[in-house]
Design a protein around this motif. Structure first.
Motif: not given
Length: 349
Positions: A213-242
């Motif tokens: 679990v991370t925010p999107w902004e840290v994905v590039p520096s960790l290369k997360v988008q290359e290591l996993v291929s699934n990303h789950t976002e949460f709709g609505g007014d409040h985030a899953l966590y911060t």
């Protein structure tokens, strides 16, 4: 009084005056070097777009009398959880860190990490600063000079296999950054693995964890988008966590500054700075997400109705936190209510 005596007096006075002028000039031109230590590579979003611009601004507004040396990726030694001690004991002058890296030490900050608390990073960061001022400044953080307190954008689940339902988390080893979020992952059915963010890349590549679990902004520096291929976002007014952050300065170092340089630091501290940091960090979620889109990764966005089930499942995390806070002498429910009211207040603006 003879001529020699008069000359001696004049000479002494001149020397004293020159000494005073030299001392005054030296004070006015005093240079201060501050070492800023943090855990991410220099090119990551927070160092590049939050910490460096802040440090540049402090240097400029001090007329060059303050120099801030930047040490990314733990270059001065130690581990990310040790950063807060490095600032407190004066090993370094300023750190960017997570209070949650030292579990139990800053319990009031955890209220903002509870599930489905955050709306936007800017509004939540303003609320965090307010609560810091009223409840934490002279308590949990009394031994530090806190310059800013903020949160990142909405937390996202990044995983090898798709997570559309809570049952999809069963048996999945998921990296979590702090104690509260570890409890959340566990409550939702996953197997939490606590670790600092720099360890995520290697842990994913070696199969130590199945997701993070991370925010999107840290994905590039960790290369997360290359290591996993699934990303789950949460709709609505409040985030899953911060996650909560602080920019913390050694108190003795701050106190040792001349008043005019303290004013420079003060002008670059506080609620507006905290809100800007949160807003900036969330701004860089979009480019991180775009990298996953470009790779044609599977981005799952849960509807507000689907999220309601997750909210209900997360309620025990909140109830347990309130109970634990009460046990530590913190009025947990009152603090939670106040945090929610402040978030609502700043979200509505």
């Amino acid at each position: 009084m003879n001529t020699g005596t008069i000359r001696s007096i004049v000479l002494a006075a001149s020397l004293a005056s020159a000494g005073w002028l030299a001392a005054t000039t030296s004070t006015l031109a005093q240079e201060v070097t501050l070492r800023l230590h943090q855990f991410l590579p220099a090119q990551a979003n927070v160092p590049a777009h939050v910490l460096d611009p802040w440090a540049d601004k402090v240097e400029s507004e001090s007329g060059g009398r303050i120099k801030i040396e930047r040490y990314p990726a733990m270059q001065l030694g130690g581990t990310p959880p040790q950063l807060i001690d490095q600032a407190q004991d004066g090993t370094v002058d300023i750190v960017w860190t997570l209070p949650g890296s030292t579990p139990g030490r800053f319990p009031s900050t955890e209220v903002f990490e509870l599930p489905f608390m955050m709306t936007s990073a800017e509004a939540t960061s303003r609320a965090y600063w307010d609560l810091f001022e009223s409840h934490m400044k002279d308590g949990e953080f009394k031994d530090l000079q806190i310059l800013a307190a903020w949160v990142h954008g909405p937390g996202v689940i990044h995983s090898r296999t798709p997570v559309e339902k809570m049952t999809d988390l069963q048996g999945m080893k998921v990296r979590a950054p702090t104690r509260v979020i570890t409890a959340l992952v566990s409550e939702l059915g996953g197997t939490p693995v606590g670790m600092p963010i720099p360890a995520v890349t290697e842990s994913l590549s070696k199969g130590v964890i199945d997701g993070a679990v991370t925010p999107w902004e840290v994905v590039p520096s960790l290369k997360v988008q290359e290591l996993v291929s699934n990303h789950t976002e949460f709709g609505g007014d409040h985030a899953l966590y911060t996650t909560t952050f602080v920019l913390a300065m050694n108190k003795a170092k701050y106190d040792s500054l001349p008043d005019d340089l303290k004013k420079v630091i003060d002008a670059n501290s506080g609620q507006d700075v905290s809100a800007l940091f949160g807003k900036t960090q969330e701004h860089y979620d979009a480019p991180g997400r775009e990298l996953a889109v470009a790779r044609k990764n599977n981005i799952i966005t849960l509807s507000a109705e689907q999220v309601d089930e997750w909210k209900a499942a997360a309620e025990p995390v909140i109830a347990n936190w309130v109970k634990e806070a009460d046990g530590k002498g913190i009025k947990g429910q009152a603090l939670l209510d106040e945090a929610r009211a402040l978030i609502d207040k700043y979200t509505a603006k």
